[in-house]
Design a protein around this motif. Structure first.
Motif, PDB file in Angstrom:
ATOM      1  N   GLU A 103       1.044  -1.001  -0.009  1.00  0.00           N
ATOM      2  CA  GLU A 103       0.200  -0.084   0.009  1.00  0.00           C
ATOM      3  C   GLU A 103       0.601   0.712  -0.154  1.00  0.00           C
ATOM      4  O   GLU A 103       0.648   1.950  -0.363  1.00  0.00           O
ATOM      5  CB  GLU A 103      -1.253   0.116   1.060  1.00  0.00           C
ATOM      6  N   SER A 104       1.842   1.649   0.959  1.00  0.00           N
ATOM      7  CA  SER A 104       2.771   2.819   0.891  1.00  0.00           C
ATOM      8  C   SER A 104       3.567   2.520  -0.331  1.00  0.00           C
ATOM      9  O   SER A 104       3.699   4.104  -1.383  1.00  0.00           O
ATOM     10  CB  SER A 104       3.974   2.611   2.261  1.00  0.00           C
ATOM     11  N   ARG A 125       2.019   1.734  -3.621  1.00  0.00           N
ATOM     12  CA  ARG A 125       1.710   1.825  -4.644  1.00  0.00           C
ATOM     13  C   ARG A 125       1.100   3.704  -3.895  1.00  0.00           C
ATOM     14  O   ARG A 125       0.980   4.557  -4.943  1.00  0.00           O
ATOM     15  CB  ARG A 125       0.210   1.225  -4.706  1.00  0.00           C
ATOM     16  N   THR A 126       0.509   3.524  -3.175  1.00  0.00           N
ATOM     17  CA  THR A 126       0.151   5.406  -2.798  1.00  0.00           C
ATOM     18  C   THR A 126       1.950   6.116  -2.828  1.00  0.00           C
ATOM     19  O   THR A 126       1.161   7.842  -3.793  1.00  0.00           O
ATOM     20  CB  THR A 126       0.071   5.539  -1.526  1.00  0.00           C
TER      21      THR A 126
END
Length: 168
Positions: free
Chosen positions: A84-85, A87-88
């Motif tokens: 997630e990190s 991707r963000t």
């Protein structure tokens, strides 16, 4: 009374004949600016000058767009497998790059538009001088630049283009 009416009639005939003769002397010409921009050597030279002046920036923008597309496609493929990190972070990076690209593209368009207007204004000024000279030498009463319909016998665009090309 008959003498009076025949004299009035004769006077009217002479007046009408004089009016129609003066109406025939009224000389009108029409110039098509679009054709001048397409066909005059000075307009073509201005277009070539602009292309040379802006080709480097245009290529940089094209390359930047291609690079952004490549990175975006890569992100789309890899997004499901990224943390997630990550991707963000990559999304933010792509958004920043896109914003930079959009800003550069807008600046490019504004600069190109401004320079194009400058160059076209120079062509218009030259064309207007030629039109004025043509109007004086050929005794035109009126020369128009825009119209809905023009009878070809009044179109003097070819003369203007020839004179512009000869003066360059």
């Amino acid at each position: 009374m008959k003498k009076f009416s025949s004299k009035v009639l004769l006077g009217l005939v002479i007046a009408v004949a004089g009016f129609s003769a003066s109406a025939q002397e009224f000389k009108v010409g029409v110039v098509n600016l679009d054709r001048i921009f397409r066909e005059a050597n000075s307009a073509k030279a201005a277009q070539t000058k602009l292309e040379q002046e802006f080709s480097k920036r245009e290529k940089e923008l094209t390359d930047m767009a291609a690079q952004l597309k490549t990175q975006s496609d890569k992100f789309e493929r890899e997004a499901p497998t990224l943390a997630e990190s990550q991707r963000t972070s990559r999304q933010r990076q792509l958004v920043d790059q896109d914003r930079t690209f959009q800003t550069k593209r807008r600046e490019f368009q504004e600069d190109l538009s401004a320079r194009k207007n400058e160059e076209l204004q120079l062509v218009i000024e030259r064309a207007n001088k030629v039109v004025k000279t043509l109007a004086e030498t050929e005794k035109y009463d009126l020369i128009l630049q825009e119209s809905v319909y023009v009878n070809p016998k009044h179109d003097i665009t070819d003369k203007v283009i020839k004179a512009l090309n000869a003066s360059r």
